[in-house]
Write an enzyme that holds these catalytic residues in place. Structure first.
Site, mmCIF file in Angstrom:
data_model
loop_
_atom_site.group_PDB
_atom_site.id
_atom_site.type_symbol
_atom_site.label_atom_id
_atom_site.label_comp_id
_atom_site.label_asym_id
_atom_site.label_seq_id
_atom_site.Cartn_x
_atom_site.Cartn_y
_atom_site.Cartn_z
ATOM 1 N N ASN A 7 -15.686 56.376 7.845
ATOM 2 C CA ASN A 7 -14.370 56.377 8.493
ATOM 3 C C ASN A 7 -13.506 57.348 7.686
ATOM 4 O O ASN A 7 -13.023 57.023 6.613
ATOM 5 C CB ASN A 7 -13.791 54.956 8.463
ATOM 6 C CG ASN A 7 -12.453 54.867 9.160
ATOM 7 O OD1 ASN A 7 -11.884 55.888 9.578
ATOM 8 N ND2 ASN A 7 -11.929 53.667 9.276
ATOM 9 N N ARG A 90 -16.639 56.807 12.706
ATOM 10 C CA ARG A 90 -15.529 56.301 13.524
ATOM 11 C C ARG A 90 -14.683 57.498 13.944
ATOM 12 O O ARG A 90 -14.199 58.252 13.101
ATOM 13 C CB ARG A 90 -14.679 55.332 12.709
ATOM 14 C CG ARG A 90 -13.515 54.856 13.515
ATOM 15 C CD ARG A 90 -12.489 54.210 12.659
ATOM 16 N NE ARG A 90 -11.370 53.815 13.493
ATOM 17 C CZ ARG A 90 -10.152 53.614 13.042
ATOM 18 N NH1 ARG A 90 -9.896 53.754 11.772
ATOM 19 N NH2 ARG A 90 -9.194 53.272 13.864
ATOM 20 N N HIS A 179 -8.333 50.646 18.792
ATOM 21 C CA HIS A 179 -9.017 49.447 18.261
ATOM 22 C C HIS A 179 -10.146 49.017 19.193
ATOM 23 O O HIS A 179 -10.550 47.854 19.200
ATOM 24 C CB HIS A 179 -8.062 48.231 18.132
ATOM 25 C CG HIS A 179 -6.947 48.385 17.158
ATOM 26 N ND1 HIS A 179 -5.652 47.984 17.432
ATOM 27 C CD2 HIS A 179 -6.916 48.887 15.898
ATOM 28 C CE1 HIS A 179 -4.894 48.223 16.383
ATOM 29 N NE2 HIS A 179 -5.628 48.788 15.441
ATOM 30 N N HIS A 207 -5.664 41.714 18.598
ATOM 31 C CA HIS A 207 -6.024 42.329 17.316
ATOM 32 C C HIS A 207 -4.716 42.512 16.552
ATOM 33 O O HIS A 207 -3.936 43.424 16.840
ATOM 34 C CB HIS A 207 -6.731 43.666 17.572
ATOM 35 C CG HIS A 207 -7.081 44.420 16.321
ATOM 36 N ND1 HIS A 207 -8.379 44.610 15.897
ATOM 37 C CD2 HIS A 207 -6.301 45.027 15.402
ATOM 38 C CE1 HIS A 207 -8.374 45.287 14.767
ATOM 39 N NE2 HIS A 207 -7.122 45.569 14.452
ATOM 40 N N LEU A 208 -4.454 41.608 15.616
ATOM 41 C CA LEU A 208 -3.154 41.586 14.942
ATOM 42 C C LEU A 208 -3.327 41.907 13.464
ATOM 43 O O LEU A 208 -3.606 41.024 12.649
ATOM 44 C CB LEU A 208 -2.511 40.199 15.110
ATOM 45 C CG LEU A 208 -2.423 39.676 16.557
ATOM 46 C CD1 LEU A 208 -1.881 38.259 16.580
ATOM 47 C CD2 LEU A 208 -1.570 40.595 17.421
ATOM 48 N N GLY A 209 -3.227 43.176 13.149
ATOM 49 C CA GLY A 209 -3.278 43.613 11.757
ATOM 50 C C GLY A 209 -2.006 44.357 11.453
ATOM 51 O O GLY A 209 -0.971 44.122 12.094
ATOM 52 N N ARG A 240 5.196 50.058 12.871
ATOM 53 C CA ARG A 240 5.424 50.733 14.160
ATOM 54 C C ARG A 240 6.255 49.865 15.098
ATOM 55 O O ARG A 240 6.069 48.651 15.154
ATOM 56 C CB ARG A 240 4.081 51.041 14.837
ATOM 57 C CG ARG A 240 3.339 52.160 14.169
ATOM 58 C CD ARG A 240 1.969 52.372 14.796
ATOM 59 N NE ARG A 240 0.963 52.420 13.769
ATOM 60 C CZ ARG A 240 -0.326 52.191 13.961
ATOM 61 N NH1 ARG A 240 -0.774 51.894 15.160
ATOM 62 N NH2 ARG A 240 -1.167 52.256 12.967
ATOM 63 N N PHE A 284 2.865 40.685 6.095
ATOM 64 C CA PHE A 284 3.270 39.397 6.647
ATOM 65 C C PHE A 284 3.359 38.303 5.588
ATOM 66 O O PHE A 284 4.095 37.330 5.760
ATOM 67 C CB PHE A 284 2.323 38.990 7.785
ATOM 68 C CG PHE A 284 2.642 39.711 9.059
ATOM 69 C CD1 PHE A 284 2.356 41.064 9.194
ATOM 70 C CD2 PHE A 284 3.279 39.068 10.107
ATOM 71 C CE1 PHE A 284 2.682 41.752 10.351
ATOM 72 C CE2 PHE A 284 3.601 39.749 11.265
ATOM 73 C CZ PHE A 284 3.305 41.089 11.384
ATOM 74 N N ARG A 285 2.610 38.452 4.502
ATOM 75 C CA ARG A 285 2.703 37.449 3.429
ATOM 76 C C ARG A 285 4.077 37.499 2.777
ATOM 77 O O ARG A 285 4.712 36.468 2.550
ATOM 78 C CB ARG A 285 1.618 37.690 2.384
ATOM 79 C CG ARG A 285 0.255 37.271 2.877
ATOM 80 C CD ARG A 285 -0.838 37.831 2.015
ATOM 81 N NE ARG A 285 -1.005 39.256 2.255
ATOM 82 C CZ ARG A 285 -2.117 39.936 1.982
ATOM 83 N NH1 ARG A 285 -3.135 39.312 1.441
ATOM 84 N NH2 ARG A 285 -2.207 41.216 2.244
ATOM 85 N N GLU A 334 -6.458 36.705 11.687
ATOM 86 C CA GLU A 334 -7.499 35.913 11.025
ATOM 87 C C GLU A 334 -6.937 34.975 9.962
ATOM 88 O O GLU A 334 -7.524 33.946 9.669
ATOM 89 C CB GLU A 334 -8.523 36.854 10.354
ATOM 90 C CG GLU A 334 -9.379 37.598 11.360
ATOM 91 C CD GLU A 334 -10.117 38.790 10.750
ATOM 92 O OE1 GLU A 334 -10.384 38.762 9.529
ATOM 93 O OE2 GLU A 334 -10.421 39.735 11.486
ATOM 94 N N ASN A 335 -5.797 35.378 9.368
ATOM 95 C CA ASN A 335 -5.336 34.669 8.167
ATOM 96 C C ASN A 335 -3.982 33.985 8.252
ATOM 97 O O ASN A 335 -3.716 33.074 7.478
ATOM 98 C CB ASN A 335 -5.262 35.650 6.990
ATOM 99 C CG ASN A 335 -6.624 36.203 6.653
ATOM 100 O OD1 ASN A 335 -7.508 35.469 6.250
ATOM 101 N ND2 ASN A 335 -6.801 37.503 6.843
ATOM 102 N N GLU A 384 -15.424 46.032 12.354
ATOM 103 C CA GLU A 384 -15.590 47.317 13.041
ATOM 104 C C GLU A 384 -16.767 48.107 12.471
ATOM 105 O O GLU A 384 -17.495 48.751 13.211
ATOM 106 C CB GLU A 384 -14.281 48.112 12.944
ATOM 107 C CG GLU A 384 -13.235 47.530 13.883
ATOM 108 C CD GLU A 384 -11.818 47.992 13.595
ATOM 109 O OE1 GLU A 384 -11.262 47.566 12.573
ATOM 110 O OE2 GLU A 384 -11.269 48.763 14.397
#
Ligand code: AMP
Length: 397
Positions: A7, A90, A179, A207-209, A240, A284-285, A334-335, A384
């Protein structure tokens, strides 16, 4: 089959050596600051992560360091270059030319180059990655796996913008979506976990990153997705803006005495939850911590983010005239249990009930919905690189 997944960015190159037969990662790493000074971080399966400062004037040199590390007696994973059976690259933008992964030929490289305008930051770097690998491994077959390919099944009504048709005809201005490798992997895995044929399912993948997108996957094909011509459209992301009124661009440009390009740069790099939180953080943390301590802007950022996700889920349930499963994936999906709970709090109308204990789990496959929920809600960690290795092995076989 051993597949090297690459990648390549403009100054970085991520890699994983994957044994596609048993789907295990043999080694992985990252070259950084290519063309500046250079460093390689490498980790063999079960080994320690190590970093070396190296002189990396270009990507070809970076690839040769990757090979050195893979062949190294101590930290390596292979004893000869011949053990690498294929390389999977990729590629961010395949335009309308690529609806699936392809073996790389000169002609394919030319076609990727023709998509450079659509992804000026990514495609040229991806091509450099291909060329560098061909220099170092001229006889190894290579495959291009496109972020946009999975979304090429979208019907025209989903990918056309309400703009003069001539811009589509002349410049191919339309929704492409990104994605795709993740949406493809996660939707197929969801069908497996549901023990159903994907051809019988309507799935919404979130897909939330740091970058984030939602897609509607109906009967195994993508029918809509939230990112557009570029990855700027759709959800509010780490940095973004996602969807905004297009008139805002010239409005801010005039008020701030800056160009439209500069406003777009702000939309890409200084907006999203970072911008909403007054520049506090895109992570986000950090935002969750600040919100808990009473930071009002962080709270608003998280609420606005979740509301946008819920609106897209609603839109895609409508687009497919129903939904069987909603899947969360990527770093936040995921977290971040609180973010998931907040999104799900908008979904009662779909007959969804969430098992709060299940929603405490992180980073693993889990059903968040209770057995009597009319829609299954799941977490499926995306992978991925594994998906790229799988597709590469399939094409090279
Ligand atoms: P990605 O772009 O998929 O790597 O996702 C990055 C985002 O995932 C960051 O905003 C992180 O805050 C979030 N993230 C990663 N791990 C955790 C975690 N354990 N808890 C909450 N958020 C997380």
């Amino acid at each position: 089959m051993k597949v090297l997944v690459i990648n390549c960015g403009s100054s970085s190159l991520k890699y994983q050596l994957i044994d596609s037969a048993n789907e295990t990662v043999l080694a992985k790493g990252l070259c950084e600051r290519i063309g500046i000074d250079g460093a390689i971080t490498h980790q063999k399966a079960g080994g320690e992560k190590q970093t070396w400062q190296m002189d990396m004037p270009n990507h070809t040199k970076a690839v040769s360091y990757v090979i050195d590390k893979l062949l190294d007696k101590e930290v390596g994973a292979i004893s000869s270059l011949d053990e690498i059976d294929a390389v999977g690259h990729r590629i961010v933008h395949g335009g309308e030319k690529f609806a699936k992964s392809v073996i790389i030929t000169e002609e394919v490289m030319k076609a990727i180059e023709e998509c450079n305008d659509l992804a000026p930051l990514h495609n040229p770097a991806n091509l450099i990655g291909i060329r560098s690998c061909r220099e170092v491994m001229p006889n190894v077959p290579m495959v291009a796996v496109f972020d946009t390919a999975f979304h090429q099944t979208m019907p025209k009504k989903a990918y056309m913008y309400g703009l003069p048709n001539e811009y589509y005809e002349k410049y191919k201005v339309r929704r492409y979506g990104f994605h795709g490798t993740s949406h493809d992997y996660v939707s197929h895995r969801a069908a497996q976990l549901l023990e159903k044929d994907i051809k019988d399912l309507k799935i919404i993948v979130c897909h939330l990153g740091n970058g984030a997108s939602v897609s509607a996957v109906q009967y195994g094909e993508c029918v809509d997705t939230s990112m557009g011509l570029t990855p700027l459209e759709g959800l509010i992301m780490g940095t973004r803006s996602g969807d905004i009124d297009p008139a805002i661009v010239s409005f801010i440009a005039q008020k701030e005495h800056i160009s439209a390009e500069e406003v777009i740069n702000i939309c890409n790099k200084k907006s999203g939850v970072l911008g909403l939180s007054g520049g506090l953080s895109s992570d986000f943390r950090d935002l969750a911590g600040a919100a808990q301590e009473g930071n009002e802007l962080a709270k608003v950022a998280l609420e606005t983010w979740a509301y946008r996700v819920a609106k897209y889920v609603g839109a895609y349930a409508a687009a497919m005239n129903g939904v069987d499963a909603i899947v969360f994936t990527a770093g936040v999906g995921e977290n971040n249990t609180a973010a998931r709970a907040e999104v799900c709090s908008y979904l009662n109308y779909l007959g969804i009930t969430i098992d709060d204990a299940a929603n405490q789990k992180r980073g693993e496959e889990v059903f968040l919905s209770t057995p009597d929920s009319s829609v299954s809600v799941m977490v499926i960690p995306t992978d991925e690189e594994m998906a790229i290795a799988r597709q590469t092995a399939m094409l090279v076989k």
